[in-house]
Design an enzyme around this catalytic site. Structure first.
Site, PDB file in Angstrom:
ATOM      1  N   SER A 125       0.827  -1.209   0.000  1.00  0.00           N
ATOM      2  CA  SER A 125       0.000   0.000   0.000  1.00  0.00           C
ATOM      3  C   SER A 125       0.864   1.263   0.000  1.00  0.00           C
ATOM      4  O   SER A 125       0.408   2.322  -0.411  1.00  0.00           O
ATOM      5  CB  SER A 125      -0.886  -0.010   1.237  1.00  0.00           C
ATOM      6  OG  SER A 125      -0.086  -0.167   2.396  1.00  0.00           O
ATOM      7  N   TYR A 129      -4.271   0.821   3.285  1.00  0.00           N
ATOM      8  CA  TYR A 129      -5.187  -0.264   2.934  1.00  0.00           C
ATOM      9  C   TYR A 129      -5.849  -0.840   4.198  1.00  0.00           C
ATOM     10  O   TYR A 129      -6.890  -1.466   4.111  1.00  0.00           O
ATOM     11  CB  TYR A 129      -4.421  -1.415   2.250  1.00  0.00           C
ATOM     12  CG  TYR A 129      -4.034  -1.214   0.793  1.00  0.00           C
ATOM     13  CD1 TYR A 129      -4.140   0.023   0.165  1.00  0.00           C
ATOM     14  CD2 TYR A 129      -3.556  -2.294   0.061  1.00  0.00           C
ATOM     15  CE1 TYR A 129      -3.757   0.167  -1.164  1.00  0.00           C
ATOM     16  CE2 TYR A 129      -3.187  -2.154  -1.271  1.00  0.00           C
ATOM     17  CZ  TYR A 129      -3.284  -0.920  -1.882  1.00  0.00           C
ATOM     18  OH  TYR A 129      -2.916  -0.783  -3.197  1.00  0.00           O
ATOM     19  N   GLY A 130      -5.191  -0.634   5.328  1.00  0.00           N
ATOM     20  CA  GLY A 130      -5.565  -1.325   6.566  1.00  0.00           C
ATOM     21  C   GLY A 130      -6.991  -1.115   7.037  1.00  0.00           C
ATOM     22  O   GLY A 130      -7.531  -1.936   7.767  1.00  0.00           O
ATOM     23  N   CYS A 155       2.287  -6.461   1.390  1.00  0.00           N
ATOM     24  CA  CYS A 155       1.313  -5.877   2.315  1.00  0.00           C
ATOM     25  C   CYS A 155       0.498  -6.988   2.987  1.00  0.00           C
ATOM     26  O   CYS A 155      -0.080  -7.830   2.307  1.00  0.00           O
ATOM     27  CB  CYS A 155       0.399  -4.963   1.510  1.00  0.00           C
ATOM     28  SG  CYS A 155      -0.879  -4.173   2.481  1.00  0.00           S
ATOM     29  N   THR A 194      -2.311  -6.614   4.669  1.00  0.00           N
ATOM     30  CA  THR A 194      -3.741  -6.433   4.431  1.00  0.00           C
ATOM     31  C   THR A 194      -4.109  -6.941   3.039  1.00  0.00           C
ATOM     32  O   THR A 194      -5.131  -7.614   2.863  1.00  0.00           O
ATOM     33  CB  THR A 194      -4.115  -4.933   4.579  1.00  0.00           C
ATOM     34  OG1 THR A 194      -3.546  -4.427   5.795  1.00  0.00           O
ATOM     35  CG2 THR A 194      -5.602  -4.736   4.588  1.00  0.00           C
ATOM     36  N   GLU A 232       5.709   5.708  10.887  1.00  0.00           N
ATOM     37  CA  GLU A 232       5.939   6.686   9.808  1.00  0.00           C
ATOM     38  C   GLU A 232       6.434   8.014  10.357  1.00  0.00           C
ATOM     39  O   GLU A 232       7.138   8.749   9.676  1.00  0.00           O
ATOM     40  CB  GLU A 232       4.673   6.827   8.957  1.00  0.00           C
ATOM     41  CG  GLU A 232       4.415   5.526   8.219  1.00  0.00           C
ATOM     42  CD  GLU A 232       3.467   5.628   7.051  1.00  0.00           C
ATOM     43  OE1 GLU A 232       2.907   6.705   6.809  1.00  0.00           O
ATOM     44  OE2 GLU A 232       3.294   4.585   6.388  1.00  0.00           O
ATOM     45  N   THR A 266       3.523  -4.639   7.629  1.00  0.00           N
ATOM     46  CA  THR A 266       4.797  -4.225   7.041  1.00  0.00           C
ATOM     47  C   THR A 266       5.632  -3.335   7.961  1.00  0.00           C
ATOM     48  O   THR A 266       6.860  -3.360   7.912  1.00  0.00           O
ATOM     49  CB  THR A 266       4.537  -3.409   5.763  1.00  0.00           C
ATOM     50  OG1 THR A 266       3.502  -2.458   6.040  1.00  0.00           O
ATOM     51  CG2 THR A 266       4.157  -4.300   4.616  1.00  0.00           C
ATOM     52  N   HIS A 267       4.947  -2.522   8.775  1.00  0.00           N
ATOM     53  CA  HIS A 267       5.660  -1.516   9.561  1.00  0.00           C
ATOM     54  C   HIS A 267       6.244  -2.057  10.866  1.00  0.00           C
ATOM     55  O   HIS A 267       7.127  -1.439  11.452  1.00  0.00           O
ATOM     56  CB  HIS A 267       4.717  -0.366   9.915  1.00  0.00           C
ATOM     57  CG  HIS A 267       4.328   0.486   8.752  1.00  0.00           C
ATOM     58  ND1 HIS A 267       3.796  -0.035   7.601  1.00  0.00           N
ATOM     59  CD2 HIS A 267       4.387   1.832   8.577  1.00  0.00           C
ATOM     60  CE1 HIS A 267       3.546   0.951   6.760  1.00  0.00           C
ATOM     61  NE2 HIS A 267       3.902   2.093   7.322  1.00  0.00           N
TER      62      HIS A 267
HETATM   63  N1  DGL Z   1       1.032  -2.245   4.445  1.00  0.00           N
HETATM   64  C1  DGL Z   1      -0.048  -2.384   5.405  1.00  0.00           C
HETATM   65  C2  DGL Z   1      -0.036  -3.805   5.985  1.00  0.00           C
HETATM   66  O1  DGL Z   1       0.976  -4.477   6.031  1.00  0.00           O
HETATM   67  C3  DGL Z   1       0.047  -1.335   6.496  1.00  0.00           C
HETATM   68  C4  DGL Z   1      -0.247   0.068   6.023  1.00  0.00           C
HETATM   69  C5  DGL Z   1      -1.665   0.246   5.502  1.00  0.00           C
HETATM   70  O2  DGL Z   1      -2.612   0.202   6.277  1.00  0.00           O
HETATM   71  O3  DGL Z   1      -1.809   0.396   4.283  1.00  0.00           O
HETATM   72  O4  DGL Z   1      -1.067  -4.278   6.405  1.00  0.00           O
END
Ligand code: DGL
Length: 276
Positions: A15, A46-47, A77, A79, A156, A189-190
């Site tokens: 995302s 995307y979450g 990702c 999500t 972030e 991811t974070h």
């Molecule tokens: N990349 C999303 C995940 O790993 C986290 C960031 C988002 O909510 O888009 O779920």
């Protein structure tokens, strides 16, 4: 598969730039591979979006990477993996690897008391993708799954050792400690950037499963099995980073997730026929 196919880049999408934690893990394990990374920064996050929207975005991201002749695609990702992986795998003519099954396998291998915690975005937790797969593989497993939506913004902001982050993470992890899970899946991811803080809070007895590392290992196995690995070169592969929104401000953040210097980030459109 012929040799020139193996020379193609691996595609990865997320995302935003968080998926570069997965690219970093891929880089460590498969340094000779070229990687084309697409961060859908115009539509992040995307979450908190619906499964239908995530599937639509993910299909467009996959199509973009396929137009650029990748030999395999990593859905970095969590999500998108949770909602769209099965659809993408059905529709793709190249292997598509998500982050969920590798994380589940690693969690089951790590747990000793069969009590596993999962933290992720609202969408990942609500999809029950991790929970379902864990139960399918180990029906009597105890699972505590919790959405931790504030963590993405804190990472972030680079508030990795900020007291506010410590407090919030303690709050999210308190039920995991109370439930005496011995393994926690960092299903976003974070979260790898919060690994050491989470480890301090949970103590050394709890194993933290980093879905980035496990997805990279699953990719390496898949490429080998399909004879798609690039022969190791003296030279390291090229990482190309594209985003769907203007790349201003992104580079610094991206470097943090990737753990190495970034030459350039280019803006692209995922519309067929559009940019780059
Ligand atoms: N990349 C999303 C995940 O790993 C986290 C960031 C988002 O909510 O888009 O779920």
């Amino acid at each position: 598969m012929n040799d020139s196919f193996a020379e193609r880049p691996i595609g990865a999408f997320d995302s935003g730039v968080g998926g570069l934690t997965v690219v970093q893990a891929m880089r460590e394990l498969l340094p000779a591979e070229d990687i084309l990374y697409l961060g859908d920064t115009a539509r992040v996050p995307y979450g908190n979006k619906s499964p239908e929207t995530i599937i639509r975005y993910s299909r467009e991201n996959l199509a973009y990477l396929r137009r650029h002749d990748v030999k395999a695609v990593v859905v970095a990702c969590n999500t998108a993996s949770a909602h769209a992986l099965a659809v993408l795998q059905r529709e793709s003519d190249v292997p598509v690897i998500g982050v969920i099954a590798p994380g589940v396998e690693a969690a089951l291998a790590a747990t000793r008391n069969r009590r596993i915690g999962i933290i992720g975005t609202q969408g990942t937790i609500q999809s029950a993708a991790y929970q379902n797969l864990l139960r399918e593989m180990q029906p009597d497993i105890f699972i505590l799954a919790e959405a931790a939506p504030l963590l993405v913004s804190l990472v972030e902001e680079d508030w990795l050792s900020h007291p506010a982050t410590q407090l919030i993470l303690e709050e999210y992890l308190a039920p995991m400690r109370a439930a005496q899970v011995d393994t926690v899946v960092l299903a976003c991811t974070h979260y790898p950037l919060l690994k050491s803080l989470a480890q301090r809070i949970l103590g050394p007895g709890v194993v933290l499963v980093d879905s980035a590392q496990n997805a990279a290992a699953a990719l390496a196995r898949k490429l080998d099995a399909a004879h798609l690995s690039r022969a190791p070169h003296a030279q390291t592969g090229l990482i190309t980073i594209c985003t769907t929104d203007l790349p201003t401000q992104i580079s610094r953040l991206a470097e943090r997730f990737l753990g190495e210097k970034i030459q350039s980030v280019q803006q692209v459109s995922v519309d067929s026929g559009g940019g780059q």
